[in-house]
Motif scaffolding. Structure first.
Motif: not given
Length: 48
Positions: A1-4, A8-15, A32-34, A39-43
């Protein structure tokens, strides 16, 4: 699994957690999710 993908998975869980009525003190799960999603978008630019 890539860092990006991981970010994204962490962001979805936080949201999802931010949508639940969980009391948090001093920080917002939605912010925090946003931030994690941004960060994932700009990775690709950050990692070069």
């Amino acid at each position: 699994m890539s860092a990006q993908a991981f970010l994204y998975i962490v962001a979805v869980i936080l949201l999802v957690l931010a949508a639940l009525p969980i009391p948090t003190r001093g920080f917002s799960l939605a912010l925090l999710g946003a931030a994690c999603a941004l960060l994932a978008y700009a990775w690709p630019v950050i990692s070069g």
